[in-house]
Design an enzyme around this catalytic site. Structure first.
Site, PDB file in Angstrom:
ATOM      1  N   SER A 130      28.220  18.002  45.882  1.00 51.69           N
ATOM      2  CA  SER A 130      27.720  16.630  45.909  1.00 51.69           C
ATOM      3  C   SER A 130      28.823  15.645  45.581  1.00 51.69           C
ATOM      4  O   SER A 130      29.682  15.900  44.748  1.00 51.69           O
ATOM      5  CB  SER A 130      26.577  16.461  44.899  1.00 51.69           C
ATOM      6  OG  SER A 130      26.128  15.123  44.888  1.00 51.69           O
ATOM      7  N   LYS A 185      21.107  22.168  43.717  1.00 51.88           N
ATOM      8  CA  LYS A 185      21.560  21.063  44.576  1.00 51.88           C
ATOM      9  C   LYS A 185      20.368  20.378  45.248  1.00 51.88           C
ATOM     10  O   LYS A 185      20.349  19.150  45.397  1.00 51.88           O
ATOM     11  CB  LYS A 185      22.537  21.591  45.633  1.00 51.88           C
ATOM     12  CG  LYS A 185      22.994  20.550  46.677  1.00 51.88           C
ATOM     13  CD  LYS A 185      23.617  19.316  46.024  1.00 51.88           C
ATOM     14  CE  LYS A 185      24.426  18.459  46.991  1.00 51.88           C
ATOM     15  NZ  LYS A 185      23.788  18.102  48.235  1.00 51.88           N
ATOM     16  N   HIS A 188      18.844  18.203  42.699  1.00 47.76           N
ATOM     17  CA  HIS A 188      19.752  17.045  42.588  1.00 47.76           C
ATOM     18  C   HIS A 188      19.428  16.029  43.679  1.00 47.76           C
ATOM     19  O   HIS A 188      19.308  14.829  43.416  1.00 47.76           O
ATOM     20  CB  HIS A 188      21.205  17.518  42.716  1.00 47.76           C
ATOM     21  CG  HIS A 188      22.203  16.435  43.004  1.00 47.76           C
ATOM     22  ND1 HIS A 188      22.332  15.869  44.265  1.00 47.76           N
ATOM     23  CD2 HIS A 188      23.110  15.804  42.216  1.00 47.76           C
ATOM     24  CE1 HIS A 188      23.274  14.940  44.227  1.00 47.76           C
ATOM     25  NE2 HIS A 188      23.763  14.882  43.010  1.00 47.76           N
ATOM     26  N   ASN A 189      19.294  16.499  44.911  1.00 37.75           N
ATOM     27  CA  ASN A 189      19.021  15.585  46.019  1.00 37.75           C
ATOM     28  C   ASN A 189      17.640  14.953  45.896  1.00 37.75           C
ATOM     29  O   ASN A 189      17.446  13.787  46.257  1.00 37.75           O
ATOM     30  CB  ASN A 189      19.157  16.316  47.355  1.00 37.75           C
ATOM     31  CG  ASN A 189      20.603  16.525  47.750  1.00 37.75           C
ATOM     32  OD1 ASN A 189      21.495  16.542  46.909  1.00 37.75           O
ATOM     33  ND2 ASN A 189      20.853  16.714  49.033  1.00 37.75           N
ATOM     34  N   GLU A 192      17.964  12.313  43.494  1.00 33.09           N
ATOM     35  CA  GLU A 192      18.689  11.246  44.197  1.00 33.09           C
ATOM     36  C   GLU A 192      17.718  10.386  45.011  1.00 33.09           C
ATOM     37  O   GLU A 192      17.795   9.156  44.990  1.00 33.09           O
ATOM     38  CB  GLU A 192      19.740  11.876  45.104  1.00 33.09           C
ATOM     39  CG  GLU A 192      20.558  10.928  45.945  1.00 33.09           C
ATOM     40  CD  GLU A 192      21.470  11.682  46.897  1.00 33.09           C
ATOM     41  OE1 GLU A 192      21.481  11.336  48.092  1.00 33.09           O
ATOM     42  OE2 GLU A 192      22.160  12.621  46.448  1.00 33.09           O
TER      43      GLU A 192
END
Length: 484
Positions: A130, A185, A188-189, A192
């Site tokens: 990222s 991940k 995380h997204n 986000e």
């Protein structure tokens, strides 16, 4: 004797090119390959000129240029292309060699690929990367998982190229087995998605309810970025609001209000549904993008459906601070939900996730990097088994301080017809989570009435189920399954 490369990389798009340059700048020799070999030649003649980067024009040539155990990193589009490339690589690799997928792959695919590649005597890593173009070049956040035996061989490279926090700690460490890296991940997204939606809702309230200009909002986001809301996304929002088009007017005002998405937010929401985790805020962020996409339909609806004309008559300066409080409190909820999802996945897939370490990996390089993450690291340092981040003393205190402003913003937005689904959802989750007695007793009675799904009683031990013949016409047979 020809010096062999430390690592090979396939896929010279933006992220691939920048990762190669990053690796080379840290002293590593890198071999590169791309299916369109012209890209290899163009790269060598351009940005890679004079650097320790070897161009190859075939898989065989790429593999032959690498020292053992060979490490081949794929920076290609997620999906079938990854499987195809793995199958092309395997005949040229030897036992102990390592295939690394650095794309935005869905974690079940990484689970499957790890098992498949290991069955061939090779090692596999699925890693989240990222930070976008700039992060790839200067230092991304890297989240590797897969074959644990491979970590010792890639660790020096990954930690060298990763972003560093203040004390020099790299934003990269081993996450866990199989698809754990890509799962983290994905979360995380998802966070986000939530952060971006929260920020855009704060922007919309200021634009549509307070009627502030882009320049005025630029100054507000600039101030926010110098305090506890300091983060990459607040920073770039500040810069976007100040950017002028060729005619001197704010460019942001000319951008069509339809948002795209690549699927990672949807994966996060669907996984939450599969694991039974109330990921309400991120779900709303995904649906908000879907709603934005039906632009033509919204334009027609705006001519038919009417609501109040937004107009705030109170103290604007106080209300701007309320918006800040609502944004901060909602952000806490977003991370609390994301961590709940990771905890559920760790239990489901038997991953040993280091939750404080994950916050550390996200503190630099990545899109959601912020000072806020240091407090999450401290929360797990203080109590590794904390049930929910909202129960940590720091976050409990922050939400308590923000409540008045948070509720004021949600109320004002509702009364003035300004849609803020993520901020409203965050407050709804908070109120639901702190509620000792939800109305699910009535819901369960309804389920038992029409489907004999049974219920538990408050005056009986948990785990004991009952069915009522509500109409007098039914029997005593209950449904064979009970889902809570």
């Amino acid at each position: 004797m020809i010096k062999l490369s430390d690592i090979g990389l396939i896929g010279l798009a933006v992220m691939g090119e920048n990762l190669v340059l990053n690796m080379e700048s840290k002293g590593y020799a890198v071999s590169v390959f791309n299916r369109s070999t012209q890209k290899v030649d163009d790269f060598l003649a351009g940005r890679a000129r004079g650097k320790k980067i070897i161009g190859t024009h075939s898989i065989e040539e790429l593999v032959g240029s690498l020292e053992r155990p060979r490490k081949v990193m794929l920076m290609i589009k997620a999906g079938d292309a990854v499987d195809e490339m793995i199958n092309m690589l395997i005949p040229h690799l030897a036992p102990g060699d390592i295939i690394i997928d650095g794309g935005n792959t869905h974690f079940p695919d990484t689970n499957r690929r790890t098992a498949f590649v290991e069955s061939k005597g090779l090692l596999y890593i699925g890693t989240g990367v990222s930070g976008g173009e700039e992060g790839a070049l200067l230092g991304p956040s890297i989240m590797p998982g897969g074959s644990k035996a491979a970590w010792q061989f890639v660790k020096p490279i990954f930690q060298a190229i990763a972003a560093k926090v203040e004390d020099g700690t790299p934003c990269c460490d081993w996450v866990g087995e199989n698809g754990a890296g890509h799962f983290v991940k994905m979360v995380h997204n998802g966070i986000e998605y939530g952060d971006m939606q929260l920020i855009t809702e704060a922007y919309q309230i200021m634009r549509d309810l307070l009627h502030l200009t882009a320049d005025e909002m630029h100054m507000i986001f600039k101030e926010w970025n110098e305090g506890e809301l300091n983060s990459y996304l607040i920073e770039i929002t500040r810069d976007i609001l100040a950017y002028k088009d060729s005619d001197g007017k704010p460019l942001v005002d000319k951008i069509l209000d339809t948002a795209g998405q690549k699927g990672t937010g949807k994966w996060t929401a669907v996984t939450a549904l599969d694991l039974g985790i109330p990921l309400t805020l991120i779900g709303e962020a995904v649906f908000s993008r879907c709603l934005s996409a039906i632009k033509d339909e919204r334009v027609e609806a705006s001519k038919i459906l009417h609501g109040p004309a937004p107009d705030y008559t109170g103290d604007k300066f106080k209300f701007i601070n309320d918006i800040k409080e609502a944004l901060y409190a909602s952000k806490i909820v977003s991370y609390a939900q994301g961590y709940e999802l990771m905890k559920a996945a760790a239990e489901e897939y038997k991953w040993r996730l280091n939750f404080g370490g994950i916050a550390l990996m996200w503190r630099g390089g990545c899109i959601i990097r912020s000072a806020f993450l240091g407090k999450i690291k401290e929360a797990f340092d203080n109590n590794p088994y904390i049930t929910n981040l909202l129960l940590d003393p720091f976050f409990e205190d922050k939400v308590e301080q923000a409540q008045s402003g948070w509720r004021n913003v949600v109320s004002a937005a509702a009364m003035n017809g300004v849609a803020i689904p993520a901020i409203s959802s965050a407050l709804g989750y908070f109120d639901g989570y702190r509620c000792e007695k939800l109305p699910a007793n009535l819901l369960q009675a309804q389920r038992d009435y029409f489907g004999a799904h049974t219920y538990e009683r408050t005056d009986k031990p948990r785990g004991e189920f009952f069915h009522t013949n509500w109409t007098g016409r039914g029997g005593t047979t209950a449904s064979s399954t009970y889902n809570v």
